[in-house]
Enzyme design. Structure first.
Site, PDB file in Angstrom:
ATOM      1  N   GLU A 154      -6.227  -8.028  -0.544  1.00 50.81           N
ATOM      2  CA  GLU A 154      -6.692  -7.858   0.838  1.00 50.81           C
ATOM      3  C   GLU A 154      -8.169  -7.509   0.810  1.00 50.81           C
ATOM      4  O   GLU A 154      -8.541  -6.355   0.601  1.00 50.81           O
ATOM      5  CB  GLU A 154      -5.913  -6.757   1.575  1.00 50.81           C
ATOM      6  CG  GLU A 154      -4.544  -7.168   2.045  1.00 50.81           C
ATOM      7  CD  GLU A 154      -3.914  -6.132   2.975  1.00 50.81           C
ATOM      8  OE1 GLU A 154      -4.666  -5.325   3.573  1.00 50.81           O
ATOM      9  OE2 GLU A 154      -2.674  -6.130   3.092  1.00 50.81           O
TER      10      GLU A 154
ATOM     11  N   GLU B 189       0.819  -1.216   0.000  1.00 49.16           N
ATOM     12  CA  GLU B 189       0.000   0.000   0.000  1.00 49.16           C
ATOM     13  C   GLU B 189       0.854   1.268   0.000  1.00 49.16           C
ATOM     14  O   GLU B 189       0.451   2.300   0.538  1.00 49.16           O
ATOM     15  CB  GLU B 189      -0.969  -0.012   1.188  1.00 49.16           C
ATOM     16  CG  GLU B 189      -1.930  -1.190   1.160  1.00 49.16           C
ATOM     17  CD  GLU B 189      -2.913  -1.199   2.318  1.00 49.16           C
ATOM     18  OE1 GLU B 189      -2.775  -0.348   3.222  1.00 49.16           O
ATOM     19  OE2 GLU B 189      -3.816  -2.051   2.320  1.00 49.16           O
TER      20      GLU B 189
END
Length: 529
Positions: free
Chosen positions: A118, A49
């Site tokens: 995710e 991320e």
């Protein structure tokens, strides 16, 4: 490490990162774990991320992410590398999606597969906030939508909840429990109906596995946010998804020879052969279970002993080192304790000004406990885990006055831009005394004495073995709500093999140990709050 800056184009950090990555890759290669060696690992990931925060690092962030890609490819593992949430992932890195809904996500390379790395099935728990919950219906919906829209991989975060023991939970204010409302809870129990509903979902998707991986896809807009997606293979076999993303209105759909279907709002129906409903994300058929935490009635009531934290040295302003400034807590404690004592002395000549003064402390968090001349004057914590101001009326005497401040952290930041630079403790202050008519003494550049940790930590009061010079108090009226107190009780392990829960309700900021004694060995499970 001097000069290090994390997650940016910093030579010191990149060198350490390459050493670590190479070590992990080498261990996997030695054990033949990569699919290219016949092992079970099919993908490798670098960074996580980073695209969400890269803008804060400017050009250094862009060059860093390119370096990551080059360093990974040089590992030569024979597998694809992925970068989650990296919209400009350098080729041949595959950027992937993390979040609650990833059905509209598209990789930056049209030749890359579409992966949901995710799928946030719940959320982490923070102290003082409600327990996060995501329904079984909404947990299944984004998975079905993702495969409807061409996705090839869905990975749950988390599928099995867990526990971050001791001081590893991060934060600030993240609990040791990382249950995450996962299909398998923190203790390994089935979280029903979520677990069963998702099991049925994946069984339904698997019915179309060969068609989904080898067929062609067509989408048909049926109006009012209803879409029919058809996958067809070379043999003419079909597999369909019928989605209704209108969150207020159910849909009645007539597919002519393929049947009529009621698709509830915000749901996806899976049609095997495009004419038989095998699953709908909003129709839950799994059992519902409620987990009950109860005491073991067969166990005797706990008998507690207690001992106050020894504070004579800190109440006298005695620490292990001194500085004429207010230092940052994280750097001083070096991750060995949540606690740091700040101590200084101030001489008062005119009590008419200072007999009813205000102690003003600006701190970076997360909690503070104040003492003046050995007397406890107050406690405060940050509501959200950041900086806050503590003010309390204090009475100062003529002559020297000792001010003792105990700062404590409740988990350290472990995500976000420059998270490693986020300060904790009474770093820089100011610490001031404000007297009558706003007469102010700034103590920020006083000589401050520092001490890391509690005496009870140093003496290992949690150890099951008797400690020299430690006398636990055994009177039945043990103190309740008294700060800076150690409590201890012994118990036999409850019968059966069910998980054992340590209920910390009623505790303020503190720590708890469960010491398991077997013969001459002792192990520790530590809970932090």
């Amino acid at each position: 490490m001097p000069g290090i800056e994390m997650r940016t184009d910093n030579p010191i950090y990149k060198n350490e990162m390459q050493i670590f990555t190479t070590k992990i890759v080498s261990m996997a290669k030695e054990s033949n774990l990569f699919a290219s060696q016949g092992g079970p690992i099919i993908l490798a990931q670098i960074e996580n991320e980073y695209g969400n925060i890269m803008v804060d690092y400017g050009d250094a962030g862009k060059s860093y992410i390119k370096w990551c890609a080059q360093m990974d490819l040089a590992q030569n593992i024979g597998l694809p590398w992925i970068m989650c949430q990296q919209h400009d992932a350098p080729q041949p890195m595959i950027n992937t999606c993390n979040g609650y809904y990833c059905d509209q996500f598209q990789p930056n390379n049209p030749k890359s597969p579409k992966m949901f790395t995710e799928n946030w099935i719940g959320w982490f728990q923070k102290w003082g906030q409600r327990v996060p919950h995501r329904s079984a219906e909404d947990s299944a919906f984004p998975v079905a939508r993702f495969f409807q829209n061409g996705g090839i991989l869905n990975n749950y975060y988390m599928y099995h909840g867990g526990t971050n023991f001791g001081r590893t939970a991060g934060g600030p204010y993240i609990t040791t429990s990382y249950d995450y409302d996962a299909p398998l809870d923190e203790y390994g129990n089935l979280n029903q109906p979520k677990w069963g509903h998702l099991k049925q979902l994946h069984a339904a998707i698997k019915l179309g596995e060969k068609i989904l991986t080898n067929g062609t896809r067509t989408d048909k807009d049926l109006g009012n946010q209803v879409t029919l997606t058809t996958y067809t293979n070379a043999n003419g076999e079909r597999f369909c998804f019928l989605s209704n993303i209108n969150n207020n209105q159910d849909a009645n759909v007539d597919l002519q020879q393929d049947g009529k279907y009621i698709v509830p709002s915000w749901s996806v129906t899976i049609l095997n052969g495009c004419n038989k409903e095998v699953f709908n994300t909003a129709k839950v058929n799994s059992q519902t279970s409620i987990m009950v935490k109860k005491s073991d009635d067969a166990s005797p009531k706990l008998t507690w002993v207690w001992i106050p934290e020894k504070k004579k040295d800190t109440m006298q302003g005695k620490g292990s080192f001194k500085a004429n400034q207010l230092l940052e807590q994280k750097e001083l404690t070096f991750d060995v304790s949540d606690y740091l004592w700040y101590m200084t002395s101030v001489d008062i000549n005119d009590t008419s000004i200072w007999s009813n003064a205000t102690l003003h402390v600006n701190t970076m968090g997360h909690t503070i406990r104040a003492y003046v001349n050995g007397r406890h004057v107050g406690y405060k914590f940050s509501q959200w885990g950041g900086n806050f101001t503590y003010e309390k009326q204090v009475s100062l005497k003529e002559g020297p006055n000792i001010i003792t401040l105990l700062s404590a952290t409740v988990g350290l930041a472990n995500y976000g831009a420059n998270f490693d630079k986020i300060k904790t403790g009474i770093a820089g202050g100011p610490v001031q005394l404000i007297g009558k008519n706003n007469v102010t003494i700034d103590l920020s550049t006083n000589i401050w004495s520092y001490k890391v940790g509690l005496n009870g930590e140093k003496r290992q009061l949690y150890n099951s073995q008797p400690r020299i010079g430690v006398s636990w108090r055994t009177n039945s009226s043990y103190p309740i709500g008294r700060p800076m107190t150690w409590y201890k009780a012994e118990f036999k392990a409850p019968s059966g093999a069910d998980p054992v829960v340590v209920d910390l309700q009623g505790m303020g900021k503190g720590q708890a140990w469960v010491v398991i004694t077997q013969l001459a060995k002792a192990s520790y499970d530590q809970y932090n709050k």
